[in-house]
Structures are given as C-alpha cells and as structure tokens.
Design a protein around this motif. Structure first.
Motif, short mmCIF file in Angstrom:
data_model
loop_
_atom_site.label_atom_id
_atom_site.label_comp_id
_atom_site.label_asym_id
_atom_site.label_seq_id
_atom_site.Cartn_x
_atom_site.Cartn_y
_atom_site.Cartn_z
N PHE A 10 0.81 -1.22 0.00
CA PHE A 10 0.00 0.00 0.00
C PHE A 10 0.85 1.27 0.00
O PHE A 10 0.55 2.25 0.66
CB PHE A 10 -1.00 -0.01 1.17
N GLY A 11 1.91 1.20 -0.80
CA GLY A 11 2.81 2.34 -0.91
C GLY A 11 2.17 3.58 -1.50
O GLY A 11 2.71 4.68 -1.34
N LYS A 12 1.02 3.43 -2.15
CA LYS A 12 0.36 4.62 -2.72
C LYS A 12 -0.08 5.58 -1.62
O LYS A 12 -0.36 6.75 -1.90
CB LYS A 12 -0.83 4.22 -3.60
N TYR A 13 -0.14 5.11 -0.38
CA TYR A 13 -0.50 5.96 0.76
C TYR A 13 0.73 6.50 1.50
O TYR A 13 0.60 7.09 2.57
CB TYR A 13 -1.38 5.20 1.75
N ALA A 14 1.90 6.28 0.95
CA ALA A 14 3.14 6.67 1.63
C ALA A 14 3.17 8.17 1.91
O ALA A 14 2.63 8.98 1.14
CB ALA A 14 4.35 6.28 0.79
N ILE A 15 3.80 8.50 3.00
CA ILE A 15 4.07 9.91 3.31
C ILE A 15 5.32 10.29 2.51
O ILE A 15 6.36 9.63 2.62
CB ILE A 15 4.31 10.09 4.83
N GLY A 16 5.20 11.31 1.68
CA GLY A 16 6.31 11.67 0.79
C GLY A 16 6.38 10.69 -0.36
O GLY A 16 5.37 10.10 -0.76
N ASP A 17 7.57 10.50 -0.90
CA ASP A 17 7.73 9.59 -2.03
C ASP A 17 7.57 8.14 -1.60
O ASP A 17 7.97 7.75 -0.51
CB ASP A 17 9.13 9.77 -2.65
N MET A 18 6.96 7.34 -2.48
CA MET A 18 6.81 5.93 -2.20
C MET A 18 8.17 5.25 -2.28
O MET A 18 8.88 5.40 -3.27
CB MET A 18 5.86 5.29 -3.22
N PRO A 19 8.56 4.51 -1.24
CA PRO A 19 9.85 3.80 -1.28
C PRO A 19 9.91 2.84 -2.47
O PRO A 19 8.91 2.21 -2.82
CB PRO A 19 9.89 3.04 0.05
N ALA A 20 11.07 2.70 -3.06
CA ALA A 20 11.24 1.88 -4.27
C ALA A 20 10.91 0.42 -4.03
O ALA A 20 10.47 -0.28 -4.95
CB ALA A 20 12.67 2.02 -4.77
N ASP A 21 11.07 -0.08 -2.81
CA ASP A 21 10.83 -1.50 -2.54
C ASP A 21 9.42 -1.78 -2.04
O ASP A 21 9.14 -2.84 -1.47
CB ASP A 21 11.85 -2.03 -1.52
N THR A 22 8.50 -0.84 -2.26
CA THR A 22 7.13 -0.96 -1.76
C THR A 22 6.15 -1.12 -2.92
O THR A 22 6.24 -0.44 -3.93
CB THR A 22 6.75 0.30 -0.95
N HIS A 23 5.21 -2.04 -2.75
CA HIS A 23 4.17 -2.25 -3.76
C HIS A 23 3.11 -1.16 -3.59
O HIS A 23 2.74 -0.83 -2.46
CB HIS A 23 3.53 -3.63 -3.58
N PRO A 24 2.58 -0.58 -4.69
CA PRO A 24 1.59 0.49 -4.57
C PRO A 24 0.32 0.05 -3.85
O PRO A 24 -0.29 0.83 -3.12
CB PRO A 24 1.26 0.88 -6.01
N ARG A 25 -0.09 -1.21 -4.08
CA ARG A 25 -1.27 -1.75 -3.41
C ARG A 25 -0.86 -2.99 -2.63
O ARG A 25 0.00 -2.91 -1.78
CB ARG A 25 -2.36 -2.04 -4.44
N PHE A 26 -1.53 -4.11 -2.91
CA PHE A 26 -1.14 -5.38 -2.30
C PHE A 26 -0.67 -6.29 -3.43
O PHE A 26 -1.39 -6.48 -4.40
CB PHE A 26 -2.32 -6.02 -1.56
N PRO A 27 0.53 -6.84 -3.35
CA PRO A 27 1.05 -7.66 -4.45
C PRO A 27 0.26 -8.96 -4.62
O PRO A 27 0.16 -9.75 -3.68
CB PRO A 27 2.51 -7.92 -4.06
N LEU A 28 -0.28 -9.17 -5.80
CA LEU A 28 -1.05 -10.39 -6.07
C LEU A 28 -0.20 -11.64 -5.90
O LEU A 28 -0.71 -12.71 -5.55
CB LEU A 28 -1.63 -10.34 -7.49
N SER A 29 1.10 -11.52 -6.11
CA SER A 29 2.00 -12.67 -5.96
C SER A 29 2.03 -13.18 -4.52
O SER A 29 2.46 -14.32 -4.27
CB SER A 29 3.41 -12.29 -6.40
N PHE A 30 1.57 -12.37 -3.58
CA PHE A 30 1.58 -12.75 -2.17
C PHE A 30 0.33 -13.54 -1.78
O PHE A 30 0.31 -14.20 -0.75
CB PHE A 30 1.70 -11.48 -1.31
N LEU A 31 -0.72 -13.47 -2.60
CA LEU A 31 -1.99 -14.11 -2.25
C LEU A 31 -1.89 -15.62 -2.03
O LEU A 31 -2.50 -16.13 -1.07
CB LEU A 31 -3.05 -13.78 -3.30
N PRO A 32 -1.17 -16.37 -2.86
CA PRO A 32 -1.07 -17.82 -2.58
C PRO A 32 -0.45 -18.12 -1.21
O PRO A 32 -0.85 -19.07 -0.54
CB PRO A 32 -0.18 -18.34 -3.72
N LYS A 33 0.52 -17.31 -0.81
CA LYS A 33 1.15 -17.52 0.51
C LYS A 33 0.13 -17.27 1.62
O LYS A 33 0.07 -18.03 2.59
CB LYS A 33 2.34 -16.58 0.68
N ILE A 34 -0.66 -16.21 1.48
CA ILE A 34 -1.70 -15.90 2.48
C ILE A 34 -2.74 -17.01 2.51
O ILE A 34 -3.16 -17.45 3.59
CB ILE A 34 -2.38 -14.55 2.15
#
Length: 192
Positions: free
Chosen positions: A136-160
């Motif tokens: 959820f880097g789109k809510y970052a204060i200031g610039d979004m960190p380069a290692d942050t996903h803008p929302r929730f990474p779909l690639s993480f869903l199988p792990k969850i």
C-alpha cells in the motif's frame, strides 16, 4: 529452526505477554495503508508506530501464538469503519497490540512490532527475520519507497491462502487473547 519466544509489553508496562515465533507460520511485513496510519494517529502514537514513510511494521501470525500474561483488563478495541478490522490496543497508554478480523474463527493476527521487546536491532532480526513485503505504498508519506508495492502484491496471495488454510485446519484461531467463547473480550468503541 526451534521456536523463539518474544517478550511483549506496552509502553507503560501494564500489559505484558509473550509471542511464540514458529518458523514458516508468520509474515514480517510493513503496511503503509491509510487505515494503519489512521489507527496510529487516533492512538496519538504516529511518531512511535509509523516509520518515515507512514509504514507500520507488523508481524502476522496465528492468535494461538499470542499470550497476554498481565493487564488483560487494559485491553480495548476500535474499528475505523463499520466492517473494518478489530484494532486492539491498551487503555493505559494507547499501545497497539494487534489487528484481527471481526470473527473469532479467523486464524490471523497482525501484531505491531512496537509491542515487542528486543535488546537490539540484531536480536529483532534474529527472531523475526527481515521484512518480506511492503504494501500500500500509494499511501506513503512523501515519495513511495522503491521496494514498496503500490497496493497489495497479487503474488503474495497464494502464501496468504496457504497460511490461512493451515490455520483453519489446525484451529490456530484459539485460544486468543481477544476472543472468549467466540465473542470479543470487549466491544469495539467504533470510530474515534
């Protein structure tokens, strides 16, 4: 890898507990969503909980692994919206304790790392490992960190999904410090 036990305590020391860290039964993440930021602000703890980008470092695991040993009467809860997460914290000093779904049957709790007690950053890294996902880097204060996903990474869903299924099958939702006989230990105080 043997399970590790992490000490828990609120900032004033009224609420204490322990957390069992079981290999492959957790996710060490950072959430920059607006709700996590609002929760920290509502508690008056934004400067303590949030990093410079507005992220909350969370340890997501099963409720069964979290034990409160002192100060249970200080536990309270808020929801930021009618259907939002239960966000548990202490009455005594507004320390966040954990985020859960509203159902006692869901085997999930996200524990802010600020509720954990470590002698050093090295001890923390040894117990929890590195942050493996920043969302959820789109809510970052200031610039979004380069290692942050803008929302929730779909690639993480199988792990969850695998984590949740294992939790359901092995009944890791109980016991929980937040629910008793399927009901929350306190009622949500709603939006604040």
């Amino acid at each position: 890898m043997m399970p590790t036990t992490v000490s828990l305590a609120c900032s004033c020391g009224e609420v204490k507990g322990s957390l069992k860290v079981e290999a492959s039964h957790y996710f060490h993440v950072s959430c920059l969503c607006c709700d996590c930021q609002s929760f920290a602000t509502n508690l008056g703890q934004a400067g303590t909980i949030l990093d410079e980008h507005g992220g909350t470092e969370l340890f997501q695991t099963y409720p069964q692994y979290l034990t409160i040993t002192e100060g249970k009467e200080q536990i309270t809860c808020m929801q930021l919206s009618e259907k939002g997460l239960f966000r548990w914290h202490t009455r005594c000093c507004n320390t966040p304790i954990g985020n859960t779904m509203t159902s006692a049957n869901v085997p999930f709790v996200g524990i802010p790392v600020t509720f954990m007690k470590f002698a050093s950053e090295e001890e923390k890294q040894e117990a929890l490992g590195p942050v493996i996902m920043k969302a959820f880097g789109k809510y970052a204060i200031g610039d979004m960190p380069a290692d942050t996903h803008p929302r929730f990474p779909l690639s993480f869903l199988p792990k969850i999904a695998h984590f949740m299924m294992r939790g359901f099958l092995t009944k890791k939702h109980s016991p929980s410090p937040f629910f008793l006989d399927g009901q929350p230990v306190v009622k949500s105080n709603g939006e604040s």
